[in-house]
Write a protein that holds these residues in place. Sequence first.
Motif, PDB file in Angstrom:
ATOM      1  N   ARG A 288      -0.406   6.612  -0.436  1.00 19.59           N
ATOM      2  CA  ARG A 288      -1.046   5.389  -0.937  1.00 19.59           C
ATOM      3  C   ARG A 288      -1.213   4.361   0.179  1.00 19.59           C
ATOM      4  O   ARG A 288      -2.234   3.664   0.239  1.00 19.59           O
ATOM      5  CB  ARG A 288      -0.230   4.783  -2.076  1.00 19.59           C
ATOM      6  CG  ARG A 288      -0.014   5.690  -3.275  1.00 19.59           C
ATOM      7  CD  ARG A 288      -1.306   6.248  -3.802  1.00 19.59           C
ATOM      8  NE  ARG A 288      -1.076   7.132  -4.947  1.00 19.59           N
ATOM      9  CZ  ARG A 288      -1.941   8.021  -5.383  1.00 19.59           C
ATOM     10  NH1 ARG A 288      -3.116   8.146  -4.768  1.00 19.59           N
ATOM     11  NH2 ARG A 288      -1.664   8.786  -6.408  1.00 19.59           N
ATOM     12  N   LEU A 289      -0.219   4.263   1.074  1.00 21.03           N
ATOM     13  CA  LEU A 289      -0.346   3.337   2.210  1.00 21.03           C
ATOM     14  C   LEU A 289      -1.493   3.762   3.110  1.00 21.03           C
ATOM     15  O   LEU A 289      -2.247   2.922   3.622  1.00 21.03           O
ATOM     16  CB  LEU A 289       0.960   3.286   2.991  1.00 21.03           C
ATOM     17  CG  LEU A 289       2.141   2.596   2.311  1.00 21.03           C
ATOM     18  CD1 LEU A 289       3.423   2.778   3.140  1.00 21.03           C
ATOM     19  CD2 LEU A 289       1.852   1.107   2.119  1.00 21.03           C
TER      20      LEU A 289
ATOM     21  N   GLU B 125      -4.742   2.706   1.689  1.00 23.22           N
ATOM     22  CA  GLU B 125      -4.981   1.258   1.786  1.00 23.22           C
ATOM     23  C   GLU B 125      -5.245   0.807   3.213  1.00 23.22           C
ATOM     24  O   GLU B 125      -5.759  -0.300   3.426  1.00 23.22           O
ATOM     25  CB  GLU B 125      -3.760   0.501   1.234  1.00 23.22           C
ATOM     26  CG  GLU B 125      -3.565   0.625  -0.257  1.00 23.22           C
ATOM     27  CD  GLU B 125      -4.653  -0.096  -1.043  1.00 23.22           C
ATOM     28  OE1 GLU B 125      -5.149  -1.143  -0.568  1.00 23.22           O
ATOM     29  OE2 GLU B 125      -5.022   0.401  -2.128  1.00 23.22           O
TER      30      GLU B 125
ATOM     31  N   LEU C  30      -0.181   1.427   8.383  1.00 24.10           N
ATOM     32  CA  LEU C  30       0.625   0.686   7.403  1.00 24.10           C
ATOM     33  C   LEU C  30       1.955   1.399   7.215  1.00 24.10           C
ATOM     34  O   LEU C  30       1.989   2.633   7.045  1.00 24.10           O
ATOM     35  CB  LEU C  30      -0.102   0.594   6.063  1.00 24.10           C
ATOM     36  CG  LEU C  30      -1.372  -0.263   6.013  1.00 24.10           C
ATOM     37  CD1 LEU C  30      -1.855  -0.399   4.567  1.00 24.10           C
ATOM     38  CD2 LEU C  30      -1.141  -1.648   6.630  1.00 24.10           C
TER      39      LEU C  30
ATOM     40  N   SER D 259       6.045   1.247   5.358  1.00 23.04           N
ATOM     41  CA  SER D 259       6.809   0.717   4.229  1.00 23.04           C
ATOM     42  C   SER D 259       7.921  -0.194   4.725  1.00 23.04           C
ATOM     43  O   SER D 259       8.226  -0.266   5.919  1.00 23.04           O
ATOM     44  CB  SER D 259       7.401   1.871   3.421  1.00 23.04           C
ATOM     45  OG  SER D 259       8.405   2.535   4.191  1.00 23.04           O
TER      46      SER D 259
ATOM     47  N   VAL E  19       1.607  -7.481   5.530  1.00 24.52           N
ATOM     48  CA  VAL E  19       0.289  -7.585   4.889  1.00 24.52           C
ATOM     49  C   VAL E  19       0.433  -7.979   3.431  1.00 24.52           C
ATOM     50  O   VAL E  19      -0.550  -7.985   2.675  1.00 24.52           O
ATOM     51  CB  VAL E  19      -0.489  -6.253   5.000  1.00 24.52           C
ATOM     52  CG1 VAL E  19      -0.787  -5.941   6.443  1.00 24.52           C
ATOM     53  CG2 VAL E  19       0.266  -5.120   4.331  1.00 24.52           C
TER      54      VAL E  19
ATOM     55  N   GLU F  66       2.413  -7.797  -0.475  1.00 23.11           N
ATOM     56  CA  GLU F  66       2.801  -6.763  -1.425  1.00 23.11           C
ATOM     57  C   GLU F  66       1.542  -6.113  -2.004  1.00 23.11           C
ATOM     58  O   GLU F  66       0.652  -6.801  -2.504  1.00 23.11           O
ATOM     59  CB  GLU F  66       3.663  -7.364  -2.532  1.00 23.11           C
ATOM     60  CG  GLU F  66       5.001  -7.887  -2.020  1.00 23.11           C
ATOM     61  CD  GLU F  66       5.896  -8.353  -3.146  1.00 23.11           C
ATOM     62  OE1 GLU F  66       5.365  -8.698  -4.226  1.00 23.11           O
ATOM     63  OE2 GLU F  66       7.128  -8.365  -2.963  1.00 23.11           O
ATOM     64  N   LEU F  67       1.507  -4.794  -1.911  1.00 23.67           N
ATOM     65  CA  LEU F  67       0.333  -4.051  -2.328  1.00 23.67           C
ATOM     66  C   LEU F  67       0.555  -3.426  -3.703  1.00 23.67           C
ATOM     67  O   LEU F  67       1.645  -2.924  -3.999  1.00 23.67           O
ATOM     68  CB  LEU F  67       0.011  -2.954  -1.313  1.00 23.67           C
ATOM     69  CG  LEU F  67      -0.209  -3.409   0.130  1.00 23.67           C
ATOM     70  CD1 LEU F  67      -0.456  -2.183   1.019  1.00 23.67           C
ATOM     71  CD2 LEU F  67      -1.361  -4.391   0.226  1.00 23.67           C
TER      72      LEU F  67
ATOM     73  N   LEU G  21      -0.074  -0.406  -5.585  1.00 27.47           N
ATOM     74  CA  LEU G  21      -0.425   0.980  -5.262  1.00 27.47           C
ATOM     75  C   LEU G  21      -0.409   1.833  -6.521  1.00 27.47           C
ATOM     76  O   LEU G  21       0.471   1.671  -7.383  1.00 27.47           O
ATOM     77  CB  LEU G  21       0.555   1.550  -4.231  1.00 27.47           C
ATOM     78  CG  LEU G  21       0.664   0.784  -2.910  1.00 27.47           C
ATOM     79  CD1 LEU G  21       1.699   1.447  -2.000  1.00 27.47           C
ATOM     80  CD2 LEU G  21      -0.686   0.709  -2.216  1.00 27.47           C
TER      81      LEU G  21
ATOM     82  N   PRO H 203       4.777  -4.083  -7.134  1.00 27.32           N
ATOM     83  CA  PRO H 203       4.107  -4.259  -5.850  1.00 27.32           C
ATOM     84  C   PRO H 203       5.003  -3.770  -4.710  1.00 27.32           C
ATOM     85  O   PRO H 203       6.225  -3.897  -4.754  1.00 27.32           O
ATOM     86  CB  PRO H 203       3.881  -5.773  -5.761  1.00 27.32           C
ATOM     87  CG  PRO H 203       3.897  -6.241  -7.179  1.00 27.32           C
ATOM     88  CD  PRO H 203       4.901  -5.360  -7.888  1.00 27.32           C
TER      89      PRO H 203
ATOM     90  N   ALA I 284       4.357  -4.110   2.514  1.00 29.72           N
ATOM     91  CA  ALA I 284       3.896  -3.236   3.590  1.00 29.72           C
ATOM     92  C   ALA I 284       3.654  -4.056   4.847  1.00 29.72           C
ATOM     93  O   ALA I 284       3.485  -5.284   4.797  1.00 29.72           O
ATOM     94  CB  ALA I 284       2.624  -2.506   3.167  1.00 29.72           C
TER      95      ALA I 284
ATOM     96  N   THR J  87       1.609  -3.911   8.884  1.00 25.73           N
ATOM     97  CA  THR J  87       0.667  -3.224   9.753  1.00 25.73           C
ATOM     98  C   THR J  87       1.191  -3.263  11.179  1.00 25.73           C
ATOM     99  O   THR J  87       1.709  -4.273  11.648  1.00 25.73           O
ATOM    100  CB  THR J  87      -0.734  -3.867   9.691  1.00 25.73           C
ATOM    101  OG1 THR J  87      -1.628  -3.090  10.493  1.00 25.73           O
ATOM    102  CG2 THR J  87      -0.735  -5.305  10.166  1.00 25.73           C
TER     103      THR J  87
END
Length: 371
Positions: free
Chosen positions: A320-321, A324, A331, A333, A349, A351-352, A354, A360, A363, A365
């Motif tokens: 999933r990362l 994204e 990206l 964790s 970046v 909270e995503l 996913l 959430p 993540a 970068t």
Amino acid sequence: MREPATILVADDTPANVRMLETRLRHHGYEVVVARDGEEALAVAYEARPDLIMLDIMMPKLDGIAVCRRLKGDPAFPFTPIIMVTAMTDTKDVVAGFEAGGDDYLTKPVDQQALVARVRSMLRIKALHDTVQAQAMELARWNATLEERVAAQLAELERVGRLKRFFSPQVADLIVRGGAGDPLASHRREVTVVFIDLRGFTAFAETAEPEELMGVLREYHARMGQLVVAYEGTLERFTGDGMMIFFNDPVLVPNAVERALRMTVSMREGMEELAGQWRKRGHELHVGVGIAQGYATIGAIGVEGRLDYGAIGSVTNLASRLCAEAPAGHILISQRVYAAAGDLVDAEPVGELLLKGFQRPVPAYTVRGLKS
């Protein structure tokens, strides 16, 4: 052949037996005796002598019958037989040779002739035994060689199979016993990397098949070199995507560091490839996702078609990362960021949200490595 050699003397005349026994023992030989043909057979099978001296004329069974019986028995080992006869008629001599006799003496037995014939026959016996022993040893060597060849072929097959999933160094380590059977299901903490080509779907819609395959070969070759260099385990190719993990089947103390160094090197390599592809009108780059956690790992599939795979939320998170990640981004964790410590230069970046995760997920970068 034994040392000293054992000689069977078979004669129905006691005086002849005593004379032959005395002379043979004088020259260092062991002697066993029999006084008729049936007894000669019994003693021969029991004592297994190295040489037999058979009187032709004996009660119950004559010497020729005894000779024929022994020579015709495949279970009886090769034993030279000297036929002893009081007759000068050549018919007895010929009959003795036809029955399988190896030599003959006439009575009265001359001492020098006796010793010479005995030594000659025992040399033949020793040579035969040596040849037999060498033949058996050669047969054992051949059997051992076949086993070794079969084992080596099995090892080569196993190495070839393992190299589908692991770097050559790791595959060789597994075969040598430096790691357990990786195909058996087991649970382990791993660092999982997903890589995916951005822009590949649009490119595939317009590119010729030959051009498409050429780009994939260049991409796989460059990425594959780095997977091998950092000793990662290549779990799968999915066209333009790859899944790699670290810390299995061989434990490593720096799985996160290896994953980060590998993916940063991949990004740098992709910048070079992307520049070449851009000149040909293709806009392609990579997105990367990295996660750390526990997974169940082992062989997955059906008989005759097995793959090496990892199952667990950590693989889903890395995937999933990756999905994204914008082109050219890596990206990671929260656990990867924490484990990397001062090694990584990264920024959050946020909270995503996913797919497959209820909460959430924070993540980061990766801008680069600090050292």
